[in-house]
Scaffold this active site. Sequence first.
Site: not given
Ligand code: NAD
Ligand code: TYD
Length: 351
Positions: A86, A140-142, A165, A168-169, A194, A205, A290
């Site tokens: 992620s 994700t919105d990405e 990333y 792939s999503k 996010n 972040l 990027g």
């Molecule tokens: P995270 O990285 O905190 O957790 C990912 C979990 O998936 C971990 O527990 C890891 O062990 C498990 N995992 C990874 N590869 C695996 C595999 N091959 N088989 C089984 N388990 C596996 O991620 P998150 O922040 O909780 O995000 C969860 C979902 O939400 C993801 O699909 C991510 O793309 C999506 N998402 C997250 C955010 C965000 O802000 N965190 C925003 C938009 C979408």
């Molecule tokens: P991040 O939490 O990695 O989420 P995403 O890239 O999926 O949006 O980053 C959020 C924003 O913060 C992104 O614009 C990148 C920026 N960022 C920093 O400026 N410094 C940092 O150390 C990190 C991890 C992110």
Amino acid sequence: MHTMLVTGGAGFIGSNFIHYLLETYDTVRIINLDALTYAGNLENLRDVESDPRYVFVKGDVRDKETVDRVFEEYGVDTLVHFAAESHVDRSITQPEIFLSTNILGTGVLLDSAKRHWSLRPDDKYCREYREGVRYLQVSTDEVYGALGKTGMFTETTPLSPNSPYSASKTSADLLVRAYSETYGLPVNITRCSNNYGPYQFPEKLIPLMIHNCLADQPLPVYGDGMQIRDWLHVADHCAAIDAVLRRGRCGEVYNIGGNNEKANIEIVRLILAATGRDESLIRYVKDRPGHDRRYAIDNTKITTELGWAPRYTFEQGMAETVQWYLDNTAWVEHVVSGAYRDYYRDMYDNA
Ligand code: NAD
Ligand code: TYD
């Protein structure tokens, strides 16, 4: 009673979702399938591990045999797929694992769901499934790419991912769509902005900046710090997923956003103030290649169709989040030192 397979339940959003389900529903059965990569932390679920409604299975979503066994052993009727690699920065240096986990893993889950839920699994024309089954892809919105100064992402915005990333999503979303169109599999895709809140790994972040402030370490701000994200409290995200599972129309995509557009530097300043530090900790560093400039979600579809709306204001959510990290320094230290990995060994390896 629903039997829900939650993949990636030991991660940030997945563990919050499991807590949400157990607090909201008396009669639910949750199977948490997680490979426990660096981002998976069973300490996030310490308080629920003996709950009879909850089972943990260590396994990889790319492993067809394990996924099939979980479907058969537990009679799964709902699948919420969180498991993923992620972190955008990691995808820039190591894209392969993102392709493998995020795309192939989704393919294995979709196919297992199709075979186990189909009324006639050997008939390639069969579009009938057991009543009440549902596959939900957490996206994700990405996938929509980057916005300029104006505009918002709607569910019909063209897909235009910019990082390994998000590519792939996006690929995974297209597979979900294909299983819906070709086989009639009952699916939904949710695309959220996010997230922030408790149990977030301190490479993202907000927890990274909180951790560095508390440790009086420099705060690395990419580029000019004026990139904008639309922040969503993880509890609001969990409630939105639940609303889609209960009331979402089959085959539909729902965007989920927090109506909280903030520039990164505003967030850094807010965390500095909340932790009593000053701006001398800020370090402007080389920008991410990027780097998407701005994300913003148009919530109209989910709010009008499903009656969901974010409950957290950013101010309240951030105050609670900073306080959570202050109250849970042991959790943070275990993550930073790697000691959280010992927890699995102590809990399960000797069992
Ligand atoms: P995270 O990285 O905190 O957790 C990912 C979990 O998936 C971990 O527990 C890891 O062990 C498990 N995992 C990874 N590869 C695996 C595999 N091959 N088989 C089984 N388990 C596996 O991620 P998150 O922040 O909780 O995000 C969860 C979902 O939400 C993801 O699909 C991510 O793309 C999506 N998402 C997250 C955010 C965000 O802000 N965190 C925003 C938009 C979408
Ligand atoms: P991040 O939490 O990695 O989420 P995403 O890239 O999926 O949006 O980053 C959020 C924003 O913060 C992104 O614009 C990148 C920026 N960022 C920093 O400026 N410094 C940092 O150390 C990190 C991890 C992110």
